[in-house]
Write an enzyme that holds these catalytic residues in place. Structure first.
Site, mmCIF file in Angstrom:
data_model
loop_
_atom_site.group_PDB
_atom_site.id
_atom_site.type_symbol
_atom_site.label_atom_id
_atom_site.label_comp_id
_atom_site.label_asym_id
_atom_site.label_seq_id
_atom_site.Cartn_x
_atom_site.Cartn_y
_atom_site.Cartn_z
ATOM 1 N N ARG A 146 36.960 -2.589 -39.226
ATOM 2 C CA ARG A 146 37.905 -1.937 -40.135
ATOM 3 C C ARG A 146 38.633 -0.879 -39.336
ATOM 4 O O ARG A 146 38.047 0.108 -38.896
ATOM 5 C CB ARG A 146 37.148 -1.301 -41.295
ATOM 6 N N ASP A 158 38.625 3.171 -39.360
ATOM 7 C CA ASP A 158 37.403 3.873 -39.003
ATOM 8 C C ASP A 158 37.205 3.979 -37.493
ATOM 9 O O ASP A 158 36.759 5.007 -36.985
ATOM 10 C CB ASP A 158 36.174 3.144 -39.590
ATOM 11 N N ARG A 218 39.329 2.333 -34.830
ATOM 12 C CA ARG A 218 40.343 1.816 -33.908
ATOM 13 C C ARG A 218 40.607 2.760 -32.731
ATOM 14 O O ARG A 218 40.760 2.333 -31.598
ATOM 15 C CB ARG A 218 41.640 1.555 -34.671
ATOM 16 N N GLU A 262 36.160 -12.228 -43.200
ATOM 17 C CA GLU A 262 35.729 -12.455 -41.825
ATOM 18 C C GLU A 262 34.207 -12.506 -41.738
ATOM 19 O O GLU A 262 33.638 -13.372 -41.057
ATOM 20 C CB GLU A 262 36.254 -11.335 -40.913
#
Length: 1438
Positions: free
Chosen positions: A87, A90, A92, A154
């Site tokens: 996600r 949070d 990256r 995913e």
């Protein structure tokens, strides 16, 4: 190599040439929307062709993470090493960026999905494919991960791939705890609650998400709360690097036939089970065990925590002398690089148990040949953790069974199937750049030599590659003399490990007994003092021989290896070889006295009688000769030959008029077979043959007396059958202690046997066809060995009561004893009798009743094991013996036909009776009841039969009541007898009756075929199908019917043929089949509709007159009825709903009216428009799509300008997805390949949605077609001026016809075109059957040969043509042939027929009924052998 870069399935504009580089990564830049290759700094020298921005390893992660994709490469087998799921908000800008950088610097190929391209909630195709194509998935579970539907999708896909494909999943719990995922707490609980409020609490989607989180939360991974990110990332990179180091094995360059075998083995492995399982992969050397094991390993190894493939265990362990290195290697590979020191085998065992008992491992032990290897490397299942799998490849199946592996977990590797072998050989012998043309017969020779062995196909194909035809021929000549060394050395490994006795047995089988029965071979080799039973079993276990249908078989290459071993004993002097089997070698050795004491066995089996000179001393020097077998060998030397005393088996049928001489020392002969010889036997013939156990003098017409068996105390078998001049049996036969088999059958002059019979070990006594024998010996004492007694067609008048002393008798045959009038009641003491045949004993008018023995009240009587009793043709006036049914508790078949009793007693107590035959009993009046298990009742020809049980159809499945005239006159009604309500409880029912009456509820049908569309709902309602056929059979002929069920034109079930003899003028065959018996598998698959068909065909001499059908169903709901009617899926009159009695009466009435209208309409249509065929009309686009069939085809692809006899040739399999029906009903087949083959026949009839009776029949005909290049018609064919073949035939001529062979020369103009054909048959102008189909596209002249049976062309239901339907004695038979898409340049034909008598030939000549040149009497086989070789066959030959 130019590549295309994809992001989320979108193609980016990039023409960068990156070749096969595995380190090229593409960054998708948000600003420029361009794809920029990125590469590790340390690899820049390898990638000078690229321009990329500077990227420092220690710099912060870029603000926009890259989309990492792989360039498409033909050499790379996986697309991604790692798939990262995260996600972005949070992680990256910190953790994920550093993780990516570290992985990238270690050359790990990563897929990261660009979050800004995520649209909607459904996962797009690109990330789905990326997950499928990744080795490892890392899921970074952060606080907001569950708030994203995309991320959850995913996670679902990743967990699915984990279960289905063994994807390695490594979770990272980033500032969250695993229990939050599993229990739905904190941020994960809130996120899932929001999803539930949006999609619903019971939403399947939300439940899938929750399950994926729950499962992932239970996986072993890494936690990161306030720890050191650098250390964690380092651990992650190390773990992934270790996992990726577990690389797949190199399997081979050309893999053929592997995939289907891997699928079978995966099923055997049951990978979902937590049990520890060992399986064996067994087969001879060169069969492909190692290749298969490697392919299996590659398919599944990532599903295990550790894996190891130990190759060549036999060689690596130095034949089990050094197993420690293998133990060390096993531990190192499974423990991913950890090196553990092993000092001894026992220490290694303990170490393996300690380190592997909690680890799920995959272990392959390749080429094991010693139990010590298994004990050291995989001794017990308990050594390994749950779910572990151990795969063992070996040439010795006994190793596997001894190690505790049961038969269900042993996979036998078999040779490749023909087309697979062809494909593999083609890949090695004819690479793409090969331009040499090789004859097809040479390729066939290579395939025959290899016989499906992959090793042989590869070695031979590589050796012959780029060689010319003369070199191929020379190579095959060399291989005929000696096998290829590479192949031979591999095969010889199994032979080298045999013990001495087993090598002797193997070489004997290879040289002499391949294909011979196991029983015969064992008898011969046992006589040579071999322990053959265990020896054969060892050879089977070692994959050197195969026991198949009672015979010993051996692969040709293994046999050649055995023959070569013997040849190597002496290259130049066959007299110094241990075994001789070649005619030239044996001729030289015997005619020139070249034999030595090395020779152990001589076996010469000539196909035809041949004369060879064998001198009197030819065998003198062969002192160790133990076996001599000479078949079809005639000796030109007319004198006795001296044989060595060491000889154990002597077999020489039709030998000269002498008995062999032996020296005076003791003889070791065990078996002597001189059948069909002109020898004389004297009483003291075998005075010195104490070891003789087998004598066969059958069909020796000069034998007039039996030898004294006292001189052969060990004799077990004596065969004097068909010695027509034998009159007396020697008294010694009566009390011989070891005699087991005495065969005197067919000794037509034998009239005397000993007065008593006391041979205690006798097991089989055959006196059949001893027509002058009137008395059977008295049996004073119990003989417990005799199990089979044949006395059929003797002149015995009665049996002595002492027959009861044959206490072990299982089978007694007295059939055809026309003088037998009395049977003793003592036969009821046969407690072991299973079969009793008394058929044809015409003087036996009474079968004895059981009599109680007052002297021995405890003595059991009756036939407790009798299951077959045949009393047909015995002239019985009553069958009172059946009243005591306790005598026949297990009787299954009872034949009372052709007798003179009037009534059958109640047979209720015959609880196991299955078949009851009372046919042709002329005065039988009634059958009171039928035992409940009887399924077959034959009562035809009972002219006085007037009463049968009313519920006869409830239990009996097969009933024949034809020619029972009194039954009809007595008011018996077929409608009361054959009811649908009675049928639905049966799986099948067959009834034959006299007359042509049809039950009112059956719908008439002239075609013998129904076809209908069924929905799944309609199919569930379907119970079964009832049918009826009215036919006539000429005298001395038989009708033979076949029925078949199909789904969309593909046959899935065929009933066994039903044969009916001639009888009344008309006979009716009624039948019923349960739905699941015909369409036993799911006929729908992914479709909602399916086309179901049922057809009846007559292939004998029956003339079909009428037929009818009805589908029996459960009651249909109104909406289903509306669907059926609106879409015209099926003629509603065909449906019979069981359970609606009131409605059924109206249905029957409507059915009857519809029948008349239907038949009148159909007759009118056929007369006015014979070419029009009935079709299934479908409404709605959906149904019409579903009706299209994908048919598989096999075709030849021929290199341009080459002849069909030339090579290379490739077999192609293809599927047509575009097969359908044109609006005009004709068939259209589109080839799915770019290159269309030069000559192929597609479909052979049934194509698209057109299920007409004519096309359907021909799609299932056993017709023979052949299409080849060329335009010259063979001379044998009679040319036709127009497109119609026509001739006249009488009934006599038509009965002689076999079929018609067409020859059509087809021309094509203006380029390549698809060619189709249509054939229609007529009798006196009335249209009969038709055949249509398509060829592939042609661009030059082709010749088409087609064989079609005459009945299939002109007979109704493929039955015989009914000449009685016409007024004329001679009928005109014609055939119209039409070709579309090409030009029919020539049409010729020849008529196949049986040999014609002179008077019929004279009639044909006088009446000029048929062109005499068109009649071909030479036979079916000969003509088609010539045509099959066309065009390589010379035209003048034809």
């Amino acid at each position: 190599m130019a590549v295309e870069h994809l992001v989320d399935g979108r193609r980016l504009s990039s023409k960068t040439s990156v070749g096969n580089c595995q380190y090229c990564i593409v960054f998708y830049r948000r600003e420029s929307k361009e794809a920029t290759p990125l590469i590790n700094k340390q690899n820049t020298r390898k990638h000078s062709h690229l321009h990329f921005p500077k990227f420092q390893a220690n710099t912060p992660a870029p603000s926009s993470l890259p989309q990492i994709l792989m360039a498409s490469s033909s050499t790379r087998k996986r697309n991604y090493d790692v798939f990262l799921s995260f996600r972005g908000t949070d992680v990256r800008k910190n953790f994920l960026g550093h993780l990516y950088t570290a992985l990238n610097q270690n050359g790990i190929f990563i897929y990261i999905n660009n979050e800004e391209l995520r649209k909607g909630e459904q996962l797009t195709l690109a990330p789905k494919n990326a997950i499928e194509q990744s080795c490892i998935a890392i899921i970074v579970f952060s606080k907001d991960y569950a708030s994203s539907p995309w991320c959850l999708e995913e996670a679902v896909k990743i967990m699915e791939c984990k279960e289905r494909k063994g994807l390695i999943v490594l979770p990272v719990f980033y500032k969250v705890e695993p229990r939050e995922l599993r229990r739905g707490r904190k941020s994960y609980g809130k996120a899932m609650a929001k999803h539930e409020s949006k999609f619903g609490k019971d939403s399947k989607k939300v439940k899938r998400w929750a399950k994926a989180l729950f499962d992932a939360g239970g996986l072993s991974g890494w936690d990161l709360n306030d720890g050191d990110e650098v250390k964690l990332i380092k651990r992650i990179v190390e773990e992934i690097s270790m996992q990726l180091n577990r690389t797949p094995l190199h399997v081979g360059k050309h893999l053929v036939g592997i995939h289907r075998q891997v699928e079978k083995l995966e099923s055997m492995l049951n990978l979902k089970s937590d049990d520890v399982l060992m399986i064996g992969l067994w087969g001879p050397g060169g069969i492909g065990k190692t290749t298969l094991a490697k392919a299996l390993y590659n398919a599944i190894f990532r599903q295990f925590q550790g894996s190891c493939f130990l190759a060549n265990v036999q060689e690596a362990s130095k034949d089990s002398k050094d197993l420690v290195p293998l133990q060390e290697k096993l531990l190192k590979e499974i423990l991913l690089g950890k090196t553990l020191a092993v000092y001894s085998v026992d220490g290694g065992i303990n170490l393996m148990q300690d380190r592997l008992c909690y680890k799920k491992v995959l272990l392959v032990l390749d080429d094991v040949n010693d139990i010590k290897q298994l004990n050291a490397l995989a001794g017990e299942c308990e050594w390994f953790g749950k779910g572990s799998r151990i795969i063992i490849t070996t040439r010795d199946s006994h190793l596997l069974t001894f190690h505790g592996i049961d038969e269900d977990h042993i996979y036998e590797a078999k040779p490749l199937e023909y087309f697979e072998a062809f494909d593999l050989f083609n890949k090695h012998a004819f690479p793409r750049n090969n331009k040499i043309v090789i004859r097809r017969d040479l390729v066939d020779d290579a395939l025959y030599y290899a016989n499906g062995f992959p090793l042989a196909l590869e070695v031979l194909g590589s050796f012959l590659c780029s060689r010319r035809e003369n070199e191929w021929e020379s190579a095959f000549n060399k291989l005929d003399k000696s096998p290829d060394k590479t192949i031979n050395d591999v095969l010889k490994l199994s032979y080298n490990g045999l013990e001495d006795y087993a090598t002797e047995i193997f070489l004997d089988i290879a040289c002499f007994f391949k294909g011979r029965s196991t029983k015969y071979t064992t008898k011969v080799l046992d006589s040579c003092d071999f322990d053959t039973t265990i020896g054969v079993q060892v050879l089977v276990e070692k994959s050197l021989i195969i026991e198949e249908e009672g015979a010993l078989q051996m692969h040709d290459l293994i046999q050649m290896m055995g023959l070569d071993i013997v040849k190597q004993e002496s290259h130049d002097d066959p007299g110094r070889c241990s075994r001789l089997w070649l005619c030239d070698d044996i001729r030289d050795v015997l005619s020139r006295d070249m034999g030595t004491d090395v020779v152990k066995a001589i076996v010469l089996h000539l196909p035809n009688p041949e004369e060879i000179y064998i001198g009197p001393n030819a065998f003198t020097n062969m002192r160790k000769l133990r076996m001599l077998i000479m078949i079809n060998v005639h000796n030109s030397f007319q004198g006795p030959i001296c044989l060595p005393n060491e000889l154990r088996w002597f077999e020489w049928p039709e030998c000269p008029q002498w008995m062999p001489h032996f020296s005076s020392s003791p003889k070791k002969l065990v078996g002597m077979d001189l059948h069909k010889s002109n020898i004389r036997v004297v009483t003291e013939q075998f005075k010195d043959f104490k070891r003789l156990r087998f004598i066969n003098f059958s069909e020796c017409w000069s034998v007039v007396c039996m030898p004294n068996l006292d001189f052969t105390p060990n004799l077990e078998e004596l065969n004097l059958s068909r010695c027509e001049n034998l009159e007396l049996a020697h008294e010694s036969v009566a009390h011989h202690a070891k005699l087991q088999v005495l065969n005197l059958g067919g000794c037509s002059k034998l009239h005397h046997l000993p007065h008593v019979l006391q041979s205690k070990n006798l097991q089989f006594l055959d006196l059949s066809c001893c027509s002058k024998l009137q008395r059977f010996p008295h049996i004073p004492d119990k003989i417990e060995g005799l199990r089979k007694l044949d006395l059929d067609r003797t002149s015995i008048k009665e049996l002595h009561a002492s027959i009861e002393n044959l206490v072990s008798l299982e089978r007694m045959d007295l059939s055809g004893c026309k003088k037998l009038a009395i049977l003793p009641s003592s036969i009821y003491r046969f407690q072991n009798l299973e079969t009793l045949r008394l058929n044809g004993c015409s003087k036996l008018n009474k079968f004895p009743k059981k009599e109680e023995d007052s002297s021995d009240s405890h003595m059991k009587t009756g036939f407790p094991k009798l299951d077959f009793l045949d009393l047909s043709g015995c002239n019985l006036s009553d069958v009172e013996f059946l009243e005591d049914q306790s005598c026949f508790p297990f009787l299954k078949q009872l034949n009372l036909s052709r007798n003179n009793f009037t009534n059958l007693p109640t047979l209720w107590l015959l609880n196991n009776l299955l078949s009851l035959y009372v046919h042709n009993c002329p005065i039988l009046q009634e059958i009171l009841n039928i035992p409940r298990k009887v399924w077959d009742l034959q009562a035809y020809g009972c002219k006085s039969l007037s009463k049968i049980p009313s519920n006869i159809c409830d239990g009996v499945d097969h009933i024949n009541l034809s020619s029972c005239h009194e039954l009809i006159r007595n008011g018996w009604n077929i409608n009361d007898f054959f009811k649908p309500e009675q049928l639905i409880a049966k799986a099948s029912c067959q009834v034959l009756l006299s007359g042509g009456e049809m039950p009112k509820w059956l719908l008439p049908n002239k075609d013998g075929y129904i076809s209908f569309m069924a929905t799944k709902d309609l199919f569930e309602k379907l119970l079964g199908l009832a049918f009826r056929v009215v036919f006539e059979v000429s005298e001395n002929r038989w009708a033979e019917f076949n029925s078949e069920a199909l789904v969309s034109g593909s046959g899935i079930w065929e009933d066994c043929p039903r044969s009916f003899s001639s009888g009344d003028l008309d006979q009716t065959w009624l039948g019923y089949h349960k739905r699941d018996r015909m369409w036993r598998r799911d006929p729908f698959g992914p479709n909602d509709y399916s086309q179901l068909q049922f057809i009846i065909k007559e292939s004998g001499g029956g003339i079909v007159k009428k037929c009818g059908f009805r589908l029996i169903c459960k009651p249909l709901e109104n909406d289903l009825k509306i669907l059926v009617q609106d879409n015209q899926l099926i003629d509603s009159a065909l449906i019979y709903e069981v359970g609606h009695e009131d409605s059924q009466r109206s249905i029957e009435k409507q059915s009857s009216n519809k029948t008349e209208d239907s038949l009148q309409s159909k007759t009118s249509t056929e007369e006015n428009s014979p070419s029009k065929t009935s079709k299934v009309k479908l409404a709605g686009r959906k149904i019409s799509r579903i009706v299209k069939l994908a048919r598989r085809k096999i075709s030849w692809r021929v290199h341009k300008g080459s002849n069909m006899a030339d090579f290379p040739v490739q077999w192609l399999e293809q599927e047509d997805d575009q097969t359908g029906a044109k609006e005009d009903g004709s068939n259209e087949v589109e080839d799915s390949q770019g290159e269309v083959s030069s000559s192929k026949i597609v479909g052979k009839g049934l194509e698209g949605a057109d299920f007409s009776i004519e096309k359907f029949r021909y799609s299932n005909l056993c017709n023979i077609s052949h299409v080849c290049l060329g335009g010259e018609m063979p001379d044998m064919f009679v040319l036709v001026e127009d497109n119609t073949i026509s001739f006249m035939a009488s009934q006599n001529l038509y009965d002689k016809l076999i079929g018609l062979v067409l020859c059509v020369v087809i021309g094509v103009e203006d380029g390549k075109k698809e060619v189709s054909f249509d054939i229609v048959a007529y009798v006196n102008g009335q249209r009969r059957n038709g055949l249509s189909g398509s060829f592939c596209s042609f661009d030059s002249d082709h010749i088409w040969f087609q064989f079609i049976q005459t009945n299939a062309l002109w007979g109704l239901l493929e039955g015989a043509v009914d000449f009685g339907q016409f007024d004329e004695s001679y009928l005109q038979f014609s055939l119209r042939v039409r070709v579309s898409g090409g030009t029919m340049k020539k049409l010729g034909y020849v008529i196949e027929c049986e040999r014609l008598k002179d008077d019929l030939k004279a009639e044909l000549e006088d009446m000029q009924l048929v062109n005499p040149a068109s009649l071909y009497e030479e036979g079916y086989d000969k003509i088609w052998k010539l045509l099959a070789e066309w065009p390589s066959t010379n035209v003048s030959q034809l």
